[in-house]
Design an enzyme around this catalytic site. Structure first.
Site, PDB file in Angstrom:
ATOM      1  N   ASP A 103       0.841  -1.196   0.000  1.00 18.30           N
ATOM      2  CA  ASP A 103       0.000   0.000   0.000  1.00 18.30           C
ATOM      3  C   ASP A 103       0.879   1.250   0.000  1.00 18.30           C
ATOM      4  OD1 ASP A 103      -2.159  -1.685   0.248  1.00 18.30           O
ATOM      5  OD2 ASP A 103      -2.292  -1.451   2.432  1.00 18.30           O
TER       6      ASP A 103
HETATM    7  N1  URA Z   1      -1.320  -5.794   4.189  1.00 15.57           N
HETATM    8  C1  URA Z   1      -1.793  -4.533   4.074  1.00 15.57           C
HETATM    9  O1  URA Z   1      -2.803  -4.194   4.656  1.00 15.57           O
HETATM   10  N2  URA Z   1      -1.092  -3.666   3.334  1.00 15.57           N
HETATM   11  C2  URA Z   1       0.056  -3.972   2.694  1.00 15.57           C
HETATM   12  O2  URA Z   1       0.654  -3.122   2.033  1.00 15.57           O
HETATM   13  C3  URA Z   1       0.518  -5.296   2.825  1.00 15.57           C
HETATM   14  C4  URA Z   1      -0.183  -6.184   3.569  1.00 15.57           C
END
Ligand code: URA
Length: 241
Positions: A103
């Protein structure tokens, strides 16, 4: 087939302009013949290229680990967003893509490569490649969360999450989580389902590849031969997994 100037640039012999000069100066030979034309096309897999008489070994694929900082997106292009690729200062950067996504606000290990076969192996859902994260939460994590992570959690998808490992640290709001799958916002959604919220998320490892502690956010380095082998063959001797 590849242009001679590109071949030299991606093998770190300088910028396109530098290598054009070297070629025009007659310092470069292909299969024993001096070539003075930067546009000259060669078969990069078989040609023997020399600069000042020294043979250049061709790197077929590239493998980098980036310490992804927060605030950039894992996609190669997204309007108005900074891409993880903007941190990569290499002539072959345009050929790279991230193996899996983090993310925008998530930090940590991101493998970048132009090896589509390895990327496919690591991302294939059936391979269940382990990904380990360090997570800081807004509230304390209760003991029974371990069992819930193990059993799988309903995060609103068709299926519950696959068994995941939750490990405590000495801090009640800081934990490690290991996933064997990678769904959209998975860790955030798992903790939301337990009435908690992720405040900080950092990926530490993927399969045997561990984020190099010497890297700072935004920095990257090449993988070692050993690291590439472990990713491809699962560690140990080649093909013994
Ligand atoms: N889980 C999440 O919520 N975000 C990420 O970037 C990776 C795993």
């Amino acid at each position: 087939m590849m242009r001679l100037d590109r071949f030299l640039a991606i093998n770190k012999y300088g910028t396109r302009q530098d290598v054009k000069k070297m070629i025009r100066a007659g310092r470069v030979a292909v299969d024993g013949q001096a070539v003075r034309s930067p546009e000259y096309k060669l078969d990069e897999e078989t040609a023997e290229v020399t600069v000042d008489g020294r043979i250049i070994s061709y790197e077929k694929n590239h493998y980098l680990m980036l310490y992804k900082p927060a605030g950039c997106v894992s996609s190669t292009y997204e309007k108005g967003e900074r891409s993880v690729l903007s941190y990569i200062n290499e002539a072959y950067a345009d050929d790279l893509f991230p193996v899996g996504r983090l993310d925008k606000d998530t930090q940590g290990l991101l493998l970048l490569t132009d090896d589509g076969v390895l990327a496919h192996q690591l991302l294939s859902p059936s391979k269940h490649v382990d990904k380990r994260y360090y997570v800081e939460l807004e509230k304390e994590v209760s003991e029974d969360a371990v069992k819930k992570f193990q059993e799988g959690i309903d995060i609103g998808d068709e299926d519950r999450t696959m068994p995941a490992v939750l490990e405590f640290t000495s801090h009640p709001r800081h934990v490690y989580v290991t996933l064997h799958e990678g769904r959209y916002h998975q860790i955030k959604r798992m903790f939301e389902a337990l009435d908690n919220r992720v405040a900080y998320l950092k990926r530490i490892s993927m399969k045997e590849l561990v984020l190099d502690e010497a890297l700072k956010p935004g920095e990257y380095r090449k993988l070692t031969e050993e690291e590439i082998k472990k990713l491809k063959y699962g560690g140990g001797l080649c093909g013994s997994h």
